[in-house]
Design a protein around this motif. Structure first.
Motif, short mmCIF file in Angstrom:
data_model
loop_
_atom_site.label_atom_id
_atom_site.label_comp_id
_atom_site.label_asym_id
_atom_site.label_seq_id
_atom_site.Cartn_x
_atom_site.Cartn_y
_atom_site.Cartn_z
N HIS A 55 87.87 -0.78 -81.36
CA HIS A 55 86.44 -0.94 -81.61
C HIS A 55 85.68 -1.18 -80.29
N GLU A 56 86.26 -2.07 -79.48
CA GLU A 56 85.62 -2.34 -78.17
C GLU A 56 85.59 -1.08 -77.32
N ALA A 57 86.71 -0.30 -77.33
CA ALA A 57 86.78 0.92 -76.54
C ALA A 57 85.74 1.94 -77.03
N TYR A 58 85.61 2.04 -78.35
CA TYR A 58 84.65 3.00 -78.90
C TYR A 58 83.23 2.62 -78.51
N MET A 59 82.90 1.33 -78.59
CA MET A 59 81.55 0.88 -78.26
C MET A 59 81.25 1.00 -76.77
N SER A 60 82.31 0.93 -75.94
CA SER A 60 82.11 0.99 -74.49
C SER A 60 82.37 2.38 -73.92
N ASN A 61 82.57 3.38 -74.83
CA ASN A 61 82.65 4.79 -74.42
C ASN A 61 83.92 5.14 -73.63
N TYR A 62 85.02 4.53 -73.97
CA TYR A 62 86.29 4.95 -73.37
C TYR A 62 87.34 4.99 -74.47
N CYS A 63 88.46 5.71 -74.19
CA CYS A 63 89.54 5.89 -75.16
C CYS A 63 90.78 5.15 -74.71
N LEU A 64 91.54 4.64 -75.70
CA LEU A 64 92.82 3.95 -75.41
C LEU A 64 93.95 4.67 -76.13
N THR A 65 95.07 4.77 -75.43
CA THR A 65 96.29 5.33 -76.03
C THR A 65 97.44 4.43 -75.62
N LEU A 66 98.23 3.97 -76.63
CA LEU A 66 99.36 3.08 -76.34
C LEU A 66 100.65 3.88 -76.40
N LEU A 67 101.46 3.81 -75.34
CA LEU A 67 102.73 4.50 -75.25
C LEU A 67 103.84 3.48 -75.08
N ASN A 68 105.05 3.82 -75.60
CA ASN A 68 106.19 2.92 -75.38
C ASN A 68 106.79 3.20 -74.02
N ASN A 69 107.91 2.58 -73.71
CA ASN A 69 108.51 2.73 -72.40
C ASN A 69 109.06 4.14 -72.16
N SER A 70 109.19 4.90 -73.25
CA SER A 70 109.63 6.29 -73.11
C SER A 70 108.44 7.24 -73.06
N LYS A 71 107.24 6.68 -73.00
CA LYS A 71 105.98 7.42 -72.95
C LYS A 71 105.72 8.22 -74.23
N LYS A 72 106.25 7.70 -75.33
CA LYS A 72 105.93 8.27 -76.63
C LYS A 72 104.77 7.48 -77.23
N GLN A 73 103.84 8.21 -77.84
CA GLN A 73 102.62 7.58 -78.33
C GLN A 73 102.91 6.67 -79.51
N VAL A 74 102.40 5.44 -79.40
CA VAL A 74 102.48 4.49 -80.51
C VAL A 74 101.24 4.67 -81.38
#
Length: 458
Positions: A74-93
């Motif tokens: 929600h904070e990212a959306y309101m502040s105009n940036y995107c978040l993506t969480l990846l595990n240690n293998s760089k697979k998207q969570v």
């Protein structure tokens, strides 16, 4: 061709506009750079805070799930940036869709060349020394501007623009005032110089200035006008006096000779002697004018030697003893006989100076009058004062008494003389590097003050 006021105003205004525009440009660039740096620093702090947040989430849960840190969306959306969480293998969570923020009305890119380009940065999430995942922060510009940021920048630019306009108006007014301070007195000097060149020697300027050089110029041009007016007056009087001095003996000769030719006057020895006296007087006038001409052109040779002024004045006073006794005038000579008053000069020429001064003091003195002659000495100067109790000189005549053939008041015209003596005195003193000044009051006498250089200290 521009007037000095217009030219000066153009220069001042043009210089001021260039200076103000350059200053405004540099201020604007400085503010923009500082503001951009401030936004970039805030964005870096934001990234560090996001990484630290996910580190705390992993520490709390011990693993990643689709709900790990999802409240940050929600904070990212309101502040105009995107978040993506990846595990240690760089697979998207989990991750946000960049298209969700691309069309938002309040999204603004700082740099136009990066418009529409999506960029992202990978940030490591560590637990201890081990990397446990990655958070990807993406946005459509290297630095984002919010509406508040845009409003702030706009207000700054508007303030700068208003400041430039106000400053320009004030600068133009000040430039006009300053140019007026320069142009008015200079124009007055210019107008007066034109008048003087046309022969209007009574022209004067009443302008003043608080600028030293311009005030000095105004004073000088007024002084020049006064001197030209005085010289014009002297020139006219000189022509009149020369005409009078020459015409008088010529008229006497002509009238008497015509009377003798017509038989009205008998030709006698006495009458011929009288006519010869007029010829001699006429010759003396011409000789005096010739002598004056030589002094003014410095053609008179000087025999320089060391002279004791005291002895020269003693000699002159002795020469006038019989005349003084005849006219019952007392001459007092005050001098310290134990002191030597040594100067360098021509003894005969200097004797002529004192003869002329004392002769005038006798000629224009009153019955039973006094003449005081005093000689004094300082380290650098030797002064001689010749003071009488005569008829004095009018105040308006004082500036001209050393001019050729000048004789001021009528009482002086009634006394024999041709107005050359004091001119000769001044010219002799000038070639001796000495000075003379006069103090006088009508009806109370005159005082002439001469200053020589004391050669004993040279």
């Amino acid at each position: 061709m521009y007037s000095i006021r217009k030219k000066l105003s153009i220069i001042l205004v043009a210089s001021s506009i260039i200076a103000i525009l350059l200053t405004s440009l540099f201020v604007n660039l400085s503010i923009n750079n500082t503001f951009n740096k401030y936004l970039a620093d805030n964005q870096t702090k934001r990234d560090i805070r996001i990484v630290e947040y996910f580190q705390e989430v992993y520490k709390r849960d011990g693993k990643w799930s689709k709900n790990s840190g999802s409240e940050m969306m929600h904070e990212a959306y309101m502040s105009n940036y995107c978040l993506t969480l990846l595990n240690n293998s760089k697979k998207q969570v989990w991750g946000m869709n960049p298209n969700d923020i691309s069309e938002k009305a309040h999204l603004t890119k700082l740099n136009s060349e990066n418009s529409g380009i999506y960029t992202s940065k990978y940030h490591e999430i560590k637990s201890g020394k081990n990397i446990v995942g990655y958070v990807v922060i993406g946005q459509y510009s290297s630095v984002l501007l919010s509406n508040d940021d845009i409003n702030f920048k706009t207000s700054v630019n508007v303030s700068i623009a208003i400041s430039v306009i106000v400053t320009l108006v004030i600068t133009i007014l000040i430039s006009l005032y300053i140019s007026k301070q320069f142009s008015i007195p200079i124009k007055a000097v210019s107008d007066m110089s034109v008048d003087l060149s046309k022969g209007n020697f009574n022209s004067r300027s009443n302008s003043t200035s608080n600028i030293t050089e311009i005030e000095s110029l105004l004073t000088s041009i007024n002084t020049l006008g006064e001197k030209l007016e005085q010289q014009d007056l002297i020139r006219k009087r000189l022509v009149s006096d020369i005409s009078h001095e020459i015409r008088t003996p010529l008229n006497i000769l002509q009238n008497n000779l015509e009377a003798m030719i017509d038989g009205l006057f008998p030709i006698t020895i006495e009458r011929l002697i009288s006519l010869n006296d007029e010829v001699i007087r006429f010759g003396k006038l011409l000789n005096n004018l010739n002598t004056l001409k030589k002094f003014e052109s410095e053609q008179i040779p000087l025999i320089s030697e060391h002279i004791d002024v005291k002895e020269v004045i003693y000699s002159v006073c002795e020469d006038f003893s019989s005349v003084l006794k005849e006219k019952n005038i007392t001459l007092n000579y005050k001098v310290n006989n134990e002191v030597n008053y040594i100067i360098l000069g021509d003894k005969d020429k200097l004797k002529q100076v004192f003869i002329n001064l004392i002769s005038n003091a006798i000629k224009f003195n009153k019955k039973d009058g006094y003449i005081d002659v005093a000689t004094s000495k300082s380290n650098s100067k030797i002064m001689v004062n010749v003071k009488d109790t005569g008829i004095g000189i009018k105040k308006e005549d004082l500036p001209f008494i050393f001019e050729r053939l000048y004789r001021g008041d009528k009482s002086r015209h009634e006394i024999d003389g041709n107005g050359i003596g004091l001119t000769v005195v001044k010219n002799i003193l000038l070639i001796h590097c000495a000075s003379i000044e006069v103090k006088s009051e009508l009806g109370k006498g005159s005082e002439f003050i001469i200053e020589f250089k004391n050669v004993e200290n040279i």
